[in-house]
Design a protein around this motif. Structure first.
Motif, PDB file in Angstrom:
ATOM      1  N   GLY A  14     -13.402  15.627  -1.589  1.00 15.13           N
ATOM      2  CA  GLY A  14     -13.276  16.963  -1.000  1.00 15.13           C
ATOM      3  C   GLY A  14     -12.157  16.735   0.116  1.00 15.13           C
ATOM      4  O   GLY A  14     -11.868  17.755   0.672  1.00 15.13           O
ATOM      5  N   ARG A  15     -11.507  15.642   0.326  1.00  7.79           N
ATOM      6  CA  ARG A  15     -10.305  15.690   1.357  1.00  7.79           C
ATOM      7  C   ARG A  15      -8.981  16.031   0.695  1.00  7.79           C
ATOM      8  O   ARG A  15      -8.678  15.667  -0.679  1.00  7.79           O
ATOM      9  CB  ARG A  15     -10.227  14.218   1.573  1.00  7.79           C
ATOM     10  N   LYS A  16      -8.247  16.972   1.078  1.00  6.60           N
ATOM     11  CA  LYS A  16      -7.057  17.695   0.576  1.00  6.60           C
ATOM     12  C   LYS A  16      -5.779  17.095   1.676  1.00  6.60           C
ATOM     13  O   LYS A  16      -4.846  17.184   1.204  1.00  6.60           O
ATOM     14  CB  LYS A  16      -7.074  18.955   0.567  1.00  6.60           C
ATOM     15  N   ASN A  17      -6.078  16.861   2.763  1.00 12.26           N
ATOM     16  CA  ASN A  17      -5.049  16.759   3.613  1.00 12.26           C
ATOM     17  C   ASN A  17      -4.894  15.392   4.286  1.00 12.26           C
ATOM     18  O   ASN A  17      -4.414  15.116   5.362  1.00 12.26           O
ATOM     19  CB  ASN A  17      -5.298  17.571   5.135  1.00 12.26           C
ATOM     20  N   LEU A  18      -4.906  14.606   3.168  1.00 13.91           N
ATOM     21  CA  LEU A  18      -4.913  13.097   3.470  1.00 13.91           C
ATOM     22  C   LEU A  18      -3.702  12.509   2.769  1.00 13.91           C
ATOM     23  O   LEU A  18      -3.703  12.916   1.632  1.00 13.91           O
ATOM     24  CB  LEU A  18      -6.224  12.433   3.241  1.00 13.91           C
ATOM     25  N   ARG A  19      -2.853  11.732   3.400  1.00 17.43           N
ATOM     26  CA  ARG A  19      -1.855  11.021   2.878  1.00 17.43           C
ATOM     27  C   ARG A  19      -1.829   9.541   3.221  1.00 17.43           C
ATOM     28  O   ARG A  19      -2.269   9.303   4.133  1.00 17.43           O
ATOM     29  CB  ARG A  19      -0.502  11.627   3.301  1.00 17.43           C
ATOM     30  N   GLY A  20      -1.376   8.823   2.386  1.00 11.11           N
ATOM     31  CA  GLY A  20      -1.126   7.298   2.678  1.00 11.11           C
ATOM     32  C   GLY A  20       0.112   6.861   2.639  1.00 11.11           C
ATOM     33  O   GLY A  20       0.842   7.203   1.673  1.00 11.11           O
ATOM     34  N   MET A  21       0.281   5.633   3.137  1.00 10.08           N
ATOM     35  CA  MET A  21       1.508   4.668   3.053  1.00 10.08           C
ATOM     36  C   MET A  21       0.985   3.358   3.336  1.00 10.08           C
ATOM     37  O   MET A  21       0.415   2.868   4.271  1.00 10.08           O
ATOM     38  CB  MET A  21       2.522   5.221   3.852  1.00 10.08           C
ATOM     39  N   VAL A  22       1.344   2.503   2.465  1.00  7.07           N
ATOM     40  CA  VAL A  22       1.034   0.830   2.512  1.00  7.07           C
ATOM     41  C   VAL A  22       2.259   0.275   2.440  1.00  7.07           C
ATOM     42  O   VAL A  22       3.170   0.262   1.622  1.00  7.07           O
ATOM     43  CB  VAL A  22       0.126   0.467   1.256  1.00  7.07           C
ATOM     44  N   LEU A  23       2.443  -0.508   3.501  1.00  5.05           N
ATOM     45  CA  LEU A  23       3.637  -1.389   3.789  1.00  5.05           C
ATOM     46  C   LEU A  23       2.979  -2.968   3.869  1.00  5.05           C
ATOM     47  O   LEU A  23       2.237  -3.246   4.487  1.00  5.05           O
ATOM     48  CB  LEU A  23       4.437  -1.247   5.094  1.00  5.05           C
ATOM     49  N   ASP A  28       1.895 -11.807   1.111  1.00  7.13           N
ATOM     50  CA  ASP A  28       0.538 -11.606   1.686  1.00  7.13           C
ATOM     51  C   ASP A  28      -0.384 -11.552   0.467  1.00  7.13           C
ATOM     52  O   ASP A  28      -0.815 -10.376  -0.117  1.00  7.13           O
ATOM     53  CB  ASP A  28       0.556 -10.286   2.671  1.00  7.13           C
ATOM     54  N   VAL A  29      -1.020 -12.656   0.327  1.00  8.90           N
ATOM     55  CA  VAL A  29      -1.900 -12.640  -0.897  1.00  8.90           C
ATOM     56  C   VAL A  29      -3.163 -11.710  -0.820  1.00  8.90           C
ATOM     57  O   VAL A  29      -4.107 -11.303  -1.769  1.00  8.90           O
ATOM     58  CB  VAL A  29      -2.461 -14.048  -1.206  1.00  8.90           C
ATOM     59  N   ARG A  30      -3.650 -11.776   0.388  1.00 12.67           N
ATOM     60  CA  ARG A  30      -4.887 -10.742   0.584  1.00 12.67           C
ATOM     61  C   ARG A  30      -4.579  -9.335   0.753  1.00 12.67           C
ATOM     62  O   ARG A  30      -5.325  -8.671   0.237  1.00 12.67           O
ATOM     63  CB  ARG A  30      -5.576 -11.470   1.869  1.00 12.67           C
ATOM     64  N   TRP A  31      -3.697  -8.755   1.404  1.00 10.08           N
ATOM     65  CA  TRP A  31      -3.361  -7.330   1.482  1.00 10.08           C
ATOM     66  C   TRP A  31      -2.600  -6.617   0.569  1.00 10.08           C
ATOM     67  O   TRP A  31      -2.612  -5.494   0.655  1.00 10.08           O
ATOM     68  CB  TRP A  31      -3.274  -7.114   3.071  1.00 10.08           C
ATOM     69  N   ALA A  32      -1.607  -7.210   0.252  1.00  9.57           N
ATOM     70  CA  ALA A  32      -0.591  -6.542  -0.632  1.00  9.57           C
ATOM     71  C   ALA A  32      -1.561  -6.074  -2.119  1.00  9.57           C
ATOM     72  O   ALA A  32      -1.264  -4.796  -2.159  1.00  9.57           O
ATOM     73  CB  ALA A  32       0.371  -7.823  -1.341  1.00  9.57           C
ATOM     74  N   ALA A  33      -2.136  -6.699  -2.515  1.00  4.43           N
ATOM     75  CA  ALA A  33      -2.857  -6.501  -3.588  1.00  4.43           C
ATOM     76  C   ALA A  33      -4.146  -5.423  -3.024  1.00  4.43           C
ATOM     77  O   ALA A  33      -4.340  -4.192  -3.916  1.00  4.43           O
ATOM     78  CB  ALA A  33      -3.730  -7.426  -4.652  1.00  4.43           C
ATOM     79  N   ALA A  34      -4.795  -5.413  -2.148  1.00  7.05           N
ATOM     80  CA  ALA A  34      -5.668  -4.488  -1.601  1.00  7.05           C
ATOM     81  C   ALA A  34      -4.950  -3.024  -1.206  1.00  7.05           C
ATOM     82  O   ALA A  34      -5.551  -2.120  -1.615  1.00  7.05           O
ATOM     83  CB  ALA A  34      -6.222  -4.791  -0.329  1.00  7.05           C
ATOM     84  N   GLY A  35      -3.760  -3.357  -0.613  1.00  2.99           N
ATOM     85  CA  GLY A  35      -2.843  -1.956  -0.245  1.00  2.99           C
ATOM     86  C   GLY A  35      -2.553  -1.231  -1.712  1.00  2.99           C
ATOM     87  O   GLY A  35      -2.647  -0.046  -1.685  1.00  2.99           O
ATOM     88  N   GLN A  36      -2.170  -2.126  -2.653  1.00  2.00           N
ATOM     89  CA  GLN A  36      -1.897  -1.335  -3.888  1.00  2.00           C
ATOM     90  C   GLN A  36      -2.838  -0.458  -4.588  1.00  2.00           C
ATOM     91  O   GLN A  36      -2.976   0.507  -4.784  1.00  2.00           O
ATOM     92  CB  GLN A  36      -1.170  -2.356  -4.978  1.00  2.00           C
ATOM     93  N   ASN A  56       9.503 -11.615  -0.222  1.00  2.00           N
ATOM     94  CA  ASN A  56       9.593 -12.664   0.451  1.00  2.00           C
ATOM     95  C   ASN A  56       8.922 -12.550   1.990  1.00  2.00           C
ATOM     96  O   ASN A  56       9.406 -13.267   2.904  1.00  2.00           O
ATOM     97  CB  ASN A  56      11.123 -13.412   0.594  1.00  2.00           C
ATOM     98  N   LEU A  57       8.006 -11.641   1.872  1.00  2.00           N
ATOM     99  CA  LEU A  57       7.294 -11.319   3.264  1.00  2.00           C
ATOM    100  C   LEU A  57       5.781 -11.425   3.160  1.00  2.00           C
ATOM    101  O   LEU A  57       5.374 -11.246   2.153  1.00  2.00           O
ATOM    102  CB  LEU A  57       7.594  -9.921   3.855  1.00  2.00           C
ATOM    103  N   GLY A  58       5.264 -12.302   4.346  1.00  2.00           N
ATOM    104  CA  GLY A  58       3.798 -12.450   4.022  1.00  2.00           C
ATOM    105  C   GLY A  58       3.172 -11.113   4.749  1.00  2.00           C
ATOM    106  O   GLY A  58       3.635 -10.211   4.934  1.00  2.00           O
ATOM    107  N   HIS A  59       2.346 -11.597   5.799  1.00  2.00           N
ATOM    108  CA  HIS A  59       1.340 -10.756   6.755  1.00  2.00           C
ATOM    109  C   HIS A  59       2.148 -10.519   8.005  1.00  2.00           C
ATOM    110  O   HIS A  59       1.919 -11.191   8.891  1.00  2.00           O
ATOM    111  CB  HIS A  59      -0.165 -11.371   6.857  1.00  2.00           C
ATOM    112  N   ASP A  60       3.197  -9.513   7.874  1.00  2.00           N
ATOM    113  CA  ASP A  60       4.215  -9.264   8.952  1.00  2.00           C
ATOM    114  C   ASP A  60       4.539  -8.205   8.899  1.00  2.00           C
ATOM    115  O   ASP A  60       4.569  -7.388   7.589  1.00  2.00           O
ATOM    116  CB  ASP A  60       5.085 -10.407   9.105  1.00  2.00           C
TER     117      ASP A  60
END
Length: 76
Positions: A14-23, A28-36, A56-60
């Motif tokens: 039911g959410r219509k006004n939600l947008r997202g962006m993952v950087l 970053d082996v933990r969060w890159a895949a989760a963000g995708q 070439n960037l980790g959790h930063d």
């Protein structure tokens, strides 16, 4: 679980006004895949989400984060 995607997916109903962006850094082996995966779930729910993976960037923050923050916010 690191990320409860089922609960997240249900919360999008039911959410219509939600947008997202993952950087994320590709090293970053933990969060890159989760963000995708978060973006995939949002897009499957019909919500826009962008993913920016930085090589070439980790959790930063990406090196150009402060210069591009305005651009990122405008695209949301």
């Amino acid at each position: 679980a690191l990320l409860d995607l089922e609960h997240f997916e249900q919360s999008l109903t039911g959410r219509k006004n939600l947008r997202g962006m993952v950087l994320a850094g590709e090293l970053d082996v933990r969060w890159a895949a989760a963000g995708q995966r978060i973006c995939q779930v949002m897009q499957a729910a019909g919500l826009p989400c962008q993913t920016h993976l930085y090589p070439n960037l980790g959790h930063d923050f990406p090196p150009d984060f402060s210069e591009r923050m305005g651009e990122f916010l405008q695209s949301l």
